[in-house]
Design an enzyme around this catalytic site. Structure first.
Site, short mmCIF file in Angstrom:
data_model
loop_
_atom_site.label_atom_id
_atom_site.label_comp_id
_atom_site.label_asym_id
_atom_site.label_seq_id
_atom_site.Cartn_x
_atom_site.Cartn_y
_atom_site.Cartn_z
N ASP A 54 -1.99 6.45 -3.26
CA ASP A 54 -1.41 5.75 -2.83
C ASP A 54 -0.37 4.76 -3.63
OD1 ASP A 54 -2.94 3.90 -2.60
OD2 ASP A 54 -2.56 3.18 -0.79
N SER A 63 0.67 -1.31 -0.01
CA SER A 63 -0.08 -0.05 0.00
C SER A 63 0.99 1.10 -0.14
CB SER A 63 -0.87 -0.10 1.26
OG SER A 63 -1.86 0.93 1.23
N HIS A 64 0.67 2.19 0.95
CA HIS A 64 1.40 3.28 1.09
C HIS A 64 2.80 3.30 1.83
CE1 HIS A 64 -1.09 2.28 4.48
NE2 HIS A 64 -0.21 3.06 5.23
N ASP A 75 -0.61 1.69 -4.17
CA ASP A 75 -1.40 0.75 -4.82
C ASP A 75 -2.66 1.24 -5.31
OD1 ASP A 75 -2.45 0.74 -2.44
OD2 ASP A 75 -3.33 -1.17 -2.53
N LYS A 117 -11.35 0.29 -1.71
CA LYS A 117 -11.49 1.50 -1.87
C LYS A 117 -10.68 1.80 -3.24
CE LYS A 117 -7.77 1.79 1.48
NZ LYS A 117 -7.83 1.22 2.94
N ASP A 148 -5.56 2.63 -4.00
CA ASP A 148 -6.71 2.47 -3.34
C ASP A 148 -7.00 3.81 -2.45
OD1 ASP A 148 -5.08 1.87 -1.49
OD2 ASP A 148 -5.95 0.07 -0.74
N ARG A 149 -6.04 4.66 -2.06
CA ARG A 149 -6.33 5.93 -1.23
C ARG A 149 -6.29 7.01 -1.88
NH1 ARG A 149 -3.33 5.26 4.57
NH2 ARG A 149 -4.02 3.14 5.23
C1 G1P Z 1 -4.95 1.49 8.80
C2 G1P Z 1 -6.10 2.57 8.83
C3 G1P Z 1 -7.46 1.73 8.39
C4 G1P Z 1 -7.07 1.05 6.82
C5 G1P Z 1 -5.73 0.10 7.24
C6 G1P Z 1 -5.48 -0.70 5.83
O1 G1P Z 1 -5.26 0.61 10.05
O2 G1P Z 1 -6.09 3.19 10.05
O3 G1P Z 1 -8.56 2.65 8.14
O4 G1P Z 1 -8.33 0.24 6.54
O5 G1P Z 1 -4.84 0.92 7.75
O6 G1P Z 1 -5.29 0.42 5.01
P1 G1P Z 1 -4.74 0.74 11.28
O7 G1P Z 1 -3.21 0.75 11.44
O8 G1P Z 1 -5.32 1.91 12.15
O9 G1P Z 1 -5.24 -0.56 12.01
ZN ZN Z 2 -3.42 1.60 -0.53
#
Ligand code: G1P
Ligand code: ZN
Length: 543
Positions: A277, A113-114, A279, A376, A281-282
């Site tokens: 981000d 992801s990010h 991948d 997302k 999705d954000r």
């Molecule tokens: C975090 C974000 C949550 C998201 C997840 C995956 O999780 O807060 O909204 O779904 O990353 O992208 P957290 O580290 O808070 O458990």
């Molecule tokens: Zn992502």
């Protein structure tokens, strides 16, 4: 060509309850490590034989090599077809779409992801099911069990497949189909949004900037925003995916995408700016001198979605994760539609989307999406914003002002305390849980607690219950504080404190956010005793 069986050892990498695995790249590259996880996935779904999978990733370091391994293993495990994005690229929402459109049995998505990418950064792999969404809890439990007892994996001894060549080839009887990663996704966006109207808006001089952050949305945004919608070349920046994301954090928030925020606050600001981000999705949404919080963005999209062709019949309902601000609840109220509060994590939206109870959903962590896929979707949010702007012919700033003047404003911020000693974080939560019954009626600074509880979610579709999903403190004036431990942090514990203060539509709608929230922050510090127990006076990150 005969299968090759290798032995491997059970590994501690997988956390219970997660649909994927996220680790340092070097760990993934250790002999047999990726393979043990991939075989665990195939075992958890009771074999890959005869099945069709979608495979692709965000292009980070080791993406292409990992895909070759997955292809060999899928063939050795008897899969019938694997659909792969050209050059191994697929954004997470595009992978979700392909799984659904092609009726695949599931997908393997390579991304962290990010998180930063590179040999010394992070890598990840997750499994999505036939609905296109993250594996639900029943399957993640099976997957965890498999990772703990895996003893061997099946593969082939073959040359690499050419991932650059669009078309169909065979790998030991399995069809490998390399597809354009953008085409099907762009087609879906064309159905949902009024491209003609957005094209007209842009041709009339509306300016935009999209920061792909050297990650996977580059090719998608170039094709859609520039080539198709006519934004001038250069509107999409950092558009070529690189294996280390230009050595940055591909995380679209005011911290990691600061240059973009600086741009919209300057005299050179475009009318609209956004980022996505690693991948895809954000998303982050910006206008001339304004940053739109993800919670507000969800509320605005819910209030205006009917302006886009894909949503012109209105919304069935909406959902937000528990810590996300209640701004969208007010919109749902006005629209007389259902609004669900779910635990943190996209997988909890899946059932509601599948049965048509909700159309739109989102999280405070820069995630918004709809029933068009089961992830997302960053670029989707950008296009829905553009469609709304094209119809309403006004600025992002004016849309926000108008929204707050209609519904009131939910000032909102998340405060993160990172790398907190895990034992102390656990102690803080445990003591707070014990004090919960005494909180109602208690004063904390100028705020008085109305109610306080531990959030547990009863899924209205499958009846499952998810306990211990964070602590909610409701204040008498409609403000709210939430505290929970992160499930994705990697260094000891990350404590997230979410602050929300509601100001009615005739109140002060133009305060600075942290100033507006200072009293709530103090109240939450008092209630949680975080500063004393964890020895932290201020958060590390405020978003
Ligand atoms: C975090 C974000 C949550 C998201 C997840 C995956 O999780 O807060 O909204 O779904 O990353 O992208 P957290 O580290 O808070 O458990
Ligand atoms: Zn992502």
């Amino acid at each position: 060509m005969p299968n090759v069986t290798h032995s491997c050892t059970p590994f501690p990498g997988q956390k219970p309850g997660t649909s994927g695995l996220r680790k340092k790249t070097r760990v993934f590259m250790e002999p047999g490590y990726l393979e043990a996880f991939v075989q665990s996935i195939f075992n958890a779904i009771v074999g890959a034989s005869g099945k069709t999978f979608v495979v692709g990733g965000d292009g980070r370091f080791f993406n292409a090599e990992a895909i070759q391994t997955i292809l060999r293993m899928a063939a050795a495990n008897g899969a019938s077809r694997v659909i792969v994005g050209q050059d191994g690229l697929l954004s997470t929402p595009a992978a979700s779409n392909l799984i659904r459109q092609r009726g695949a049995d599931g997908g393997l998505i390579l991304s962290a992801s990010h998180n930063p990418g590179g040999l010394d950064a992070d890598f990840g792999l997750k499994y999505n099911t036939a609905n296109g969404g993250p594996a639900p809890e029943g399957l993640t439990e099976k997957l965890y069990a498999e990772t703990q007892r895996i003893a061997e994996y099946q593969t082939l001894d073959t040359d690499d497949i050419d991932l650059a060549q669009i078309g169909v080839s065979q790998l030991n009887g399995m069809v490998v189909e390399i597809v354009d990663p953008v085409a099907d996704y762009a087609a879906l966006m064309r159905q949902l949004f009024d491209f003609d109207r957005i094209r007209t808006l842009i041709s009339e001089g509306f300016t935009l900037r999209f920061d792909a952050m050297h990650a996977v949305t580059g090719p998608y945004a170039k094709a859609i925003l520039e080539d198709e919608l006519g934004a001038p070349e250069g509107s999409v920046i950092n558009a070529v995916p690189s294996v280390d994301f230009g050595k940055g954090h591909p995380d679209p928030n005011p911290i990691w995408a600061k240059p973009l925020v600086d741009l919209v606050m300057s005299s050179a600001a475009p009318d609209f700016a956004a980022a996505s981000d690693g991948d895809g999705d954000r998303n982050m949404i910006l206008g001339r001198s304004i940053y739109v919080t993800p919670s507000d963005s969800l509320a605005v999209l819910a209030a205006n979605a009917h302006l886009a062709p894909g949503y012109d019949n209105g919304l069935a309902g909406v959902a937000r994760s528990m810590p996300t601000s209640t701004a969208v609840d007010r919109v749902a109220d006005a629209l007389s539609i259902e609004c669900f509060e779910t635990p943190t994590g996209w997988k909890f939206f899946g059932n509601l989307l599948d049965v048509g109870r909700i159309t739109l959903c989102g999280e405070e962590s820069a995630g918004t999406g709809s029933d068009h896929v089961r992830e997302k979707d960053g670029l989707w949010a950008v296009l829905l914003w553009l469609n709304i702007l094209a119809v309403r012919k006004t600025s992002v700033h004016e849309i926000m002002q108008d929204h707050w003047r209609t519904y009131g404003r939910n000032y909102y911020s998340r405060h993160d305390y990172e790398a907190v000693d895990s034992a102390k974080a656990a102690q803080m939560m445990a003591e707070l849980i014990e004090r919960l019954p005494d909180l109602p009626g208690a004063a904390a600074g100028v705020y008085v607690v109305a109610s306080a509880d531990q959030f547990s979610y009863h899924d209205p579709v499958d009846g499952s219950v998810s306990e211990n999903q964070g602590i909610r403190v409701q204040f008498e004036d409609g403000s709210r504080g939430v505290v929970r431990l992160s499930g994705t942090g990697t260094d000891n514990a990350t404590i997230r404190v979410y602050l929300e203060r509601f100001i009615p539509k005739d109140g002060d709608l133009d305060m600075e956010t942290q100033t507006a929230l200072q009293g709530i922050a103090e109240a939450m510090a008092h209630i949680t005793r975080l500063p004393e127990i964890c020895d932290r006076q201020a958060p590390d990150v405020m978003t």
